[in-house]
Design an enzyme around this catalytic site. Structure first.
Site, short mmCIF file in Angstrom:
data_model
loop_
_atom_site.label_atom_id
_atom_site.label_comp_id
_atom_site.label_asym_id
_atom_site.label_seq_id
_atom_site.Cartn_x
_atom_site.Cartn_y
_atom_site.Cartn_z
N HIS A 9 37.26 44.41 34.97
CA HIS A 9 36.82 43.16 34.30
C HIS A 9 36.02 43.51 33.04
O HIS A 9 34.80 43.68 33.09
CB HIS A 9 35.99 42.35 35.29
CG HIS A 9 35.76 40.95 34.88
ND1 HIS A 9 35.32 39.98 35.74
CD2 HIS A 9 35.90 40.31 33.68
CE1 HIS A 9 35.20 38.83 35.12
NE2 HIS A 9 35.53 39.01 33.84
N ASN A 52 31.70 34.71 25.08
CA ASN A 52 32.78 35.70 25.09
C ASN A 52 34.17 35.07 25.16
O ASN A 52 35.14 35.73 25.49
CB ASN A 52 32.57 36.74 26.19
CG ASN A 52 32.42 36.11 27.57
OD1 ASN A 52 32.73 34.94 27.75
ND2 ASN A 52 31.94 36.88 28.52
N ARG A 62 40.15 34.22 36.69
CA ARG A 62 39.53 34.73 37.91
C ARG A 62 40.62 35.15 38.87
O ARG A 62 41.64 34.45 39.03
CB ARG A 62 38.66 33.66 38.58
CG ARG A 62 37.31 33.40 37.93
CD ARG A 62 36.40 34.64 37.92
NE ARG A 62 35.14 34.41 37.25
CZ ARG A 62 34.87 34.77 35.99
NH1 ARG A 62 35.77 35.40 35.26
NH2 ARG A 62 33.67 34.54 35.48
N GLN A 103 35.05 41.64 43.39
CA GLN A 103 34.75 42.64 42.37
C GLN A 103 33.47 43.38 42.74
O GLN A 103 32.50 42.72 43.08
CB GLN A 103 34.60 41.97 41.00
CG GLN A 103 35.94 41.48 40.49
CD GLN A 103 35.90 40.99 39.04
OE1 GLN A 103 36.91 40.55 38.53
NE2 GLN A 103 34.77 41.05 38.39
#
Ligand code: NDP
Length: 403
Positions: free
Chosen positions: A333, A147, A285, A314
């Site tokens: 995210h 990704n 991050r 998260q």
């Protein structure tokens, strides 16, 4: 036979989609550097389907159950009473995604006596205590490159959104207004601006390539310098240290992994070295930036905007200051979980599982920890240590939602 515990984000509130809005996704032949796409023996899903949520199961159930394995999928990952904690005790393999990370701390590993393999269905394995994984002989692997381009596209979108003041302008339309002055008082062109990336790995260099046609001045800093050919092709300015780069950039984009060297890198002191009114985009991050220092810099105007899609922990609690600070363009995210990316990381996860069950080596570019040490991509891009401290805070999302 093995027990595989898979943690995925929940389904859409409207339920798992029966039909997708498009009929498929483009077929790619290779990644930009020539690395091959995932090569499992077969896949049991149609690329373009929603695979990353609980009902999508990464398209793995048929494959795993036909081979006699137990496959448990859940989104309930935080707190001692979570399904993840209960099921972890006899799991051999854990699969988790950075978007909805099952934090694999040393305490959790101590309870997981059979755990041998932790797979990140995506990129970025900082949700695993890598130091404890090395100590406990747990292999950590991720689907490198799956990704990276998805994120690079998101970074470009966020840079343009911030600098051109897209989100507030969109909101005026929704409110029924035609407030041109309100919109344009914060709107600039990126042309001529200096943009710098922290790290020029797969994502960072893809961001630079995509920004070049905008006639921006391109800067980067990294532990290793890119080749002379690439520097010349993109007309890059290299900075041996981060401070010298942030001082001259209008926009900074963060694209390095989270590990002890990069944790809290963007603290108050560094943010104050940036130009007044600079923009900061962080899709790497959340913990690379000091949460409160970012919020304060937006309040004071030191930063004109902050965007990204990564938080810590998260899911971010409802009262996380990044949800409400001024001039932000945060998303949950999602940048690395487009339907296009899901097809690649689902196939890559299957490739890793097939190698594991057939006792074949996992590609070295997928390895983060192996044989008790950092290995493959992990040996290149990470440093030893643990970045999961504080992750137990993630349970607050659940608690605050119930209230
Ligand atoms: P790469 O491994 O290709 O690139 C990482 C780069 O970071 C490498 O060039 C590495 O340098 C560099 N780096 C490591 N430490 C430092 C440091 N202290 N200072 C400067 N540079 C450093 O990975 P990707 O580009 O594919 O991904 C990068 C990160 O982005 C991931 O680790 C993950 O955290 C995040 N990510 C986020 C996603 C999302 O959905 N938001 C999805 C995918 C990734 P070198 O190897 O030369 O030592």
């Amino acid at each position: 036979m093995a027990k595989i515990l898979c943690v995925l984000y929940g389904d859409p509130v409207t339920g798992h989609p029966k039909e997708m809005i498009r009929d498929g996704i483009p077929q790619l032949s290779r990644y930009p550097d020539g690395q091959t796409l995932p090569t499992p023996s077969k896949i049991d899903f149609t690329p373009g389907q929603l695979l990353g949520s609980v009902s999508g199961e990464l398209g793995l159930r048929k494959f795993l159950e036909e081979a006699g394995h137990e496959f448990v999928v859940t989104s309930d990952k935080d707190g001692a009473d979570s399904v993840f904690d209960q099921e972890l005790v006899d799991a051999e393999i854990v699969i988790s995604q950075p978007f909805w990370p099952a934090y694999l701390t040393a305490e959790r590993m101590a309870k997981a006596k059979k755990l041998k393999l932790a797979i990140t269905a995506g990129i970025g394995s900082d949700h695993v205590d890598l130091q404890a994984a090395m100590k406990n002989g747990i292999t950590v692997a991720e689907v490198t490159y799956c990704n990276s381009i998805s994120v690079a596209e998101h970074v470009v979108m966020m840079i343009l959104s911030l600098v051109r003041n897209y989100i507030p302008s969109y909101k005026w339309v929704i409110k029924g207004g035609w407030n041109i002055a309100d919109c344009v008082q914060h709107s600039y062109d990126v042309e001529g601006m200096a943009v710098g990336t922290v790290a020029a790995g797969r994502i960072g260099s893809a961001v630079l390539r995509r920004l070049k046609p905008f006639d921006m001045k391109l800067h980067y800093t990294d532990r290793y310098r890119l080749s002379k050919e690439v520097e010349e092709e993109l007309n890059l300015t290299y900075h041996a240290n981060l401070e010298s780069m942030v001082e001259v950039c209008d926009i900074v984009t963060i694209n390095c992994p989270l590990h002890p060297e990069t944790e809290n890198l963007f603290n108050e002191a560094l943010i104050n070295k940036m130009k007044r009114g600079a923009y900061l985009v962080n899709t790497a991050r959340g913990k690379i930036c000091d949460r409160d220092a970012v919020a304060r810099a937006l309040e004071s105007g030191q930063l004109a905007g902050y965007a990204g899609d990564v938080w810590f922990p998260q899911p971010a609690p409802k009262d996380h200051p990044w949800r409400t600070m001024p001039n932000h363009g945060m998303t949950p995210h999602i940048s690395g979980s487009s339907l296009s990316a899901q097809a690649r990381y689902a196939a890559g996860t299957r490739e890793i599982l097939e190698c594991w069950f057939q006792n074949k080596p996992i590609r070295s570019e997928y390895l983060i920890v192996d044989g008790g040490k950092l290995a493959g991509t992990g040996a290149h891009s990470y440093s030893e240590g643990n970045a999961t401290k504080g992750s137990e805070e993630a349970v607050r999302f659940k608690e605050l939602t119930v209230v």
